[in-house]
Design a protein around this motif. Structure first.
Motif, PDB file in Angstrom:
ATOM      1  N   ASP A 191      -4.004   1.247   4.943  1.00  0.00           N
ATOM      2  CA  ASP A 191      -4.822   0.095   4.543  1.00  0.00           C
ATOM      3  C   ASP A 191      -5.422   0.306   3.163  1.00  0.00           C
ATOM      4  O   ASP A 191      -5.492  -0.624   2.355  1.00  0.00           O
ATOM      5  CB  ASP A 191      -5.936  -0.145   5.568  1.00  0.00           C
ATOM      6  N   SER A 192      -5.832   1.523   2.878  1.00  0.00           N
ATOM      7  CA  SER A 192      -6.400   1.839   1.567  1.00  0.00           C
ATOM      8  C   SER A 192      -5.389   1.550   0.456  1.00  0.00           C
ATOM      9  O   SER A 192      -5.717   0.933  -0.559  1.00  0.00           O
ATOM     10  CB  SER A 192      -6.830   3.304   1.546  1.00  0.00           C
ATOM     11  N   GLU A 193      -4.137   1.975   0.659  1.00  0.00           N
ATOM     12  CA  GLU A 193      -3.089   1.721  -0.329  1.00  0.00           C
ATOM     13  C   GLU A 193      -2.753   0.236  -0.400  1.00  0.00           C
ATOM     14  O   GLU A 193      -2.553  -0.315  -1.482  1.00  0.00           O
ATOM     15  CB  GLU A 193      -1.831   2.531  -0.005  1.00  0.00           C
ATOM     16  N   ALA A 194      -2.697  -0.422   0.753  1.00  0.00           N
ATOM     17  CA  ALA A 194      -2.387  -1.854   0.783  1.00  0.00           C
ATOM     18  C   ALA A 194      -3.472  -2.660   0.092  1.00  0.00           C
ATOM     19  O   ALA A 194      -3.185  -3.646  -0.598  1.00  0.00           O
ATOM     20  CB  ALA A 194      -2.204  -2.316   2.230  1.00  0.00           C
ATOM     21  N   SER A 195      -4.720  -2.240   0.224  1.00  0.00           N
ATOM     22  CA  SER A 195      -5.824  -2.942  -0.437  1.00  0.00           C
ATOM     23  C   SER A 195      -5.701  -2.846  -1.956  1.00  0.00           C
ATOM     24  O   SER A 195      -5.967  -3.814  -2.666  1.00  0.00           O
ATOM     25  CB  SER A 195      -7.166  -2.368   0.024  1.00  0.00           C
ATOM     26  N   VAL A 196      -5.297  -1.681  -2.455  1.00  0.00           N
ATOM     27  CA  VAL A 196      -5.080  -1.511  -3.891  1.00  0.00           C
ATOM     28  C   VAL A 196      -3.986  -2.472  -4.362  1.00  0.00           C
ATOM     29  O   VAL A 196      -4.121  -3.145  -5.385  1.00  0.00           O
ATOM     30  CB  VAL A 196      -4.704  -0.048  -4.229  1.00  0.00           C
ATOM     31  N   LEU A 197      -2.907  -2.556  -3.590  1.00  0.00           N
ATOM     32  CA  LEU A 197      -1.809  -3.473  -3.936  1.00  0.00           C
ATOM     33  C   LEU A 197      -2.283  -4.920  -3.948  1.00  0.00           C
ATOM     34  O   LEU A 197      -1.951  -5.695  -4.853  1.00  0.00           O
ATOM     35  CB  LEU A 197      -0.653  -3.322  -2.946  1.00  0.00           C
ATOM     36  N   ALA A 198      -3.048  -5.298  -2.928  1.00  0.00           N
ATOM     37  CA  ALA A 198      -3.534  -6.671  -2.823  1.00  0.00           C
ATOM     38  C   ALA A 198      -4.419  -7.028  -4.016  1.00  0.00           C
ATOM     39  O   ALA A 198      -4.347  -8.141  -4.532  1.00  0.00           O
ATOM     40  CB  ALA A 198      -4.292  -6.861  -1.513  1.00  0.00           C
ATOM     41  N   GLU A 199      -5.229  -6.070  -4.467  1.00  0.00           N
ATOM     42  CA  GLU A 199      -6.082  -6.315  -5.634  1.00  0.00           C
ATOM     43  C   GLU A 199      -5.259  -6.450  -6.910  1.00  0.00           C
ATOM     44  O   GLU A 199      -5.558  -7.263  -7.766  1.00  0.00           O
ATOM     45  CB  GLU A 199      -7.090  -5.177  -5.798  1.00  0.00           C
ATOM     46  N   GLN A 200      -4.218  -5.629  -7.038  1.00  0.00           N
ATOM     47  CA  GLN A 200      -3.417  -5.629  -8.262  1.00  0.00           C
ATOM     48  C   GLN A 200      -2.398  -6.766  -8.313  1.00  0.00           C
ATOM     49  O   GLN A 200      -2.193  -7.365  -9.351  1.00  0.00           O
ATOM     50  CB  GLN A 200      -2.681  -4.292  -8.412  1.00  0.00           C
ATOM     51  N   ILE A 201      -1.751  -7.023  -7.188  1.00  0.00           N
ATOM     52  CA  ILE A 201      -0.635  -7.969  -7.179  1.00  0.00           C
ATOM     53  C   ILE A 201      -1.011  -9.289  -6.523  1.00  0.00           C
ATOM     54  O   ILE A 201      -0.490 -10.337  -6.873  1.00  0.00           O
ATOM     55  CB  ILE A 201       0.594  -7.346  -6.459  1.00  0.00           C
ATOM     56  N   GLY A 202      -1.899  -9.255  -5.584  1.00  0.00           N
ATOM     57  CA  GLY A 202      -2.247 -10.453  -4.833  1.00  0.00           C
ATOM     58  C   GLY A 202      -1.473 -10.503  -3.527  1.00  0.00           C
ATOM     59  O   GLY A 202      -0.911  -9.513  -3.074  1.00  0.00           O
ATOM     60  N   ARG A 203      -1.421 -11.668  -2.962  1.00  0.00           N
ATOM     61  CA  ARG A 203      -0.766 -11.847  -1.655  1.00  0.00           C
ATOM     62  C   ARG A 203       0.739 -11.624  -1.789  1.00  0.00           C
ATOM     63  O   ARG A 203       1.359 -12.074  -2.737  1.00  0.00           O
ATOM     64  CB  ARG A 203      -1.052 -13.265  -1.157  1.00  0.00           C
ATOM     65  N   MET A 204       1.315 -10.911  -0.812  1.00  0.00           N
ATOM     66  CA  MET A 204       2.747 -10.669  -0.787  1.00  0.00           C
ATOM     67  C   MET A 204       3.202 -10.619   0.665  1.00  0.00           C
ATOM     68  O   MET A 204       2.374 -10.442   1.554  1.00  0.00           O
ATOM     69  CB  MET A 204       3.095  -9.367  -1.522  1.00  0.00           C
ATOM     70  N   PRO A 205       4.490 -10.753   0.909  1.00  0.00           N
ATOM     71  CA  PRO A 205       4.972 -10.675   2.298  1.00  0.00           C
ATOM     72  C   PRO A 205       4.589  -9.330   2.918  1.00  0.00           C
ATOM     73  O   PRO A 205       4.574  -8.305   2.239  1.00  0.00           O
ATOM     74  CB  PRO A 205       6.495 -10.794   2.158  1.00  0.00           C
ATOM     75  N   GLU A 206       4.283  -9.366   4.215  1.00  0.00           N
ATOM     76  CA  GLU A 206       3.783  -8.147   4.857  1.00  0.00           C
ATOM     77  C   GLU A 206       4.794  -7.006   4.818  1.00  0.00           C
ATOM     78  O   GLU A 206       4.407  -5.849   4.668  1.00  0.00           O
ATOM     79  CB  GLU A 206       3.291  -8.425   6.276  1.00  0.00           C
ATOM     80  N   THR A 207       6.096  -7.292   4.923  1.00  0.00           N
ATOM     81  CA  THR A 207       7.071  -6.204   4.866  1.00  0.00           C
ATOM     82  C   THR A 207       7.046  -5.533   3.506  1.00  0.00           C
ATOM     83  O   THR A 207       7.105  -4.306   3.409  1.00  0.00           O
ATOM     84  CB  THR A 207       8.500  -6.706   5.171  1.00  0.00           C
ATOM     85  N   ARG A 208       6.934  -6.328   2.439  1.00  0.00           N
ATOM     86  CA  ARG A 208       6.873  -5.758   1.089  1.00  0.00           C
ATOM     87  C   ARG A 208       5.577  -4.963   0.899  1.00  0.00           C
ATOM     88  O   ARG A 208       5.577  -3.889   0.327  1.00  0.00           O
ATOM     89  CB  ARG A 208       6.992  -6.852   0.038  1.00  0.00           C
ATOM     90  N   MET A 209       4.463  -5.509   1.411  1.00  0.00           N
ATOM     91  CA  MET A 209       3.175  -4.821   1.305  1.00  0.00           C
ATOM     92  C   MET A 209       3.237  -3.472   2.020  1.00  0.00           C
ATOM     93  O   MET A 209       2.828  -2.445   1.479  1.00  0.00           O
ATOM     94  CB  MET A 209       2.061  -5.669   1.911  1.00  0.00           C
ATOM     95  N   LEU A 210       3.781  -3.470   3.240  1.00  0.00           N
ATOM     96  CA  LEU A 210       3.869  -2.222   4.003  1.00  0.00           C
ATOM     97  C   LEU A 210       4.812  -1.230   3.338  1.00  0.00           C
ATOM     98  O   LEU A 210       4.540  -0.029   3.300  1.00  0.00           O
ATOM     99  CB  LEU A 210       4.304  -2.503   5.443  1.00  0.00           C
TER     100      LEU A 210
END
Length: 127
Positions: free
Chosen positions: A33-52
């Motif tokens: 979740d910590s890594e996914a949160s960084v991605l969400a802040e940098q890139i924004g919303r993305m498909p969950e498979t790509r986020m994971l």
């Protein structure tokens, strides 16, 4: 088999695990979740498979770096252990201390006494 609700990147997932492993699953999910949160802040919303996938790759990269540091530390420890074994197996260096024979010590004391007598004699003549 217990099911645990975990949140990763703002999304909820229900995951099954072995009994007693819930804490470890929550901990691992926290890292992801910590890594996914960084991605969400940098890139924004993305498909969950790509986020994971991206979050997993970021964790794998960190893990690879830590494993490399661990191997280097283990190599240093092994080198130190070899050096310690070598030092323990070699006999200690012998240090020889000069022993002054008693007659030399006696002669030096006699010379010092004579020098003091001469100094006293000179002081008396000067005074």
């Amino acid at each position: 088999m217990p099911e645990v609700n975990i949140e990763i990147g703002g999304r909820m997932f229900q995951v099954a695990c072995q009994t007693g492993e819930e804490h470890f699953l929550q901990s691992a999910a926290g890292l992801l979740d910590s890594e996914a949160s960084v991605l969400a802040e940098q890139i924004g919303r993305m498909p969950e498979t790509r986020m994971l996938l991206m979050a997993g790759l970021m964790l794998a990269d960190k893990t690879a770096g830590i494993e490399e540091e661990l191997r280097a530390a283990e190599a240093r420890i092994e080198a130190m252990n070899r050096e310690l074994t070598t030092l323990k197996s070699s006999p200690p260096e012998q240090v020889e201390v000069a022993v002054i024979p008693p007659q030399v010590t006696d002669s030096m004391a006699e010379l010092a006494a004579r020098a003091e007598a001469i100094a006293d004699s000179l002081e008396a003549k000067a005074g």
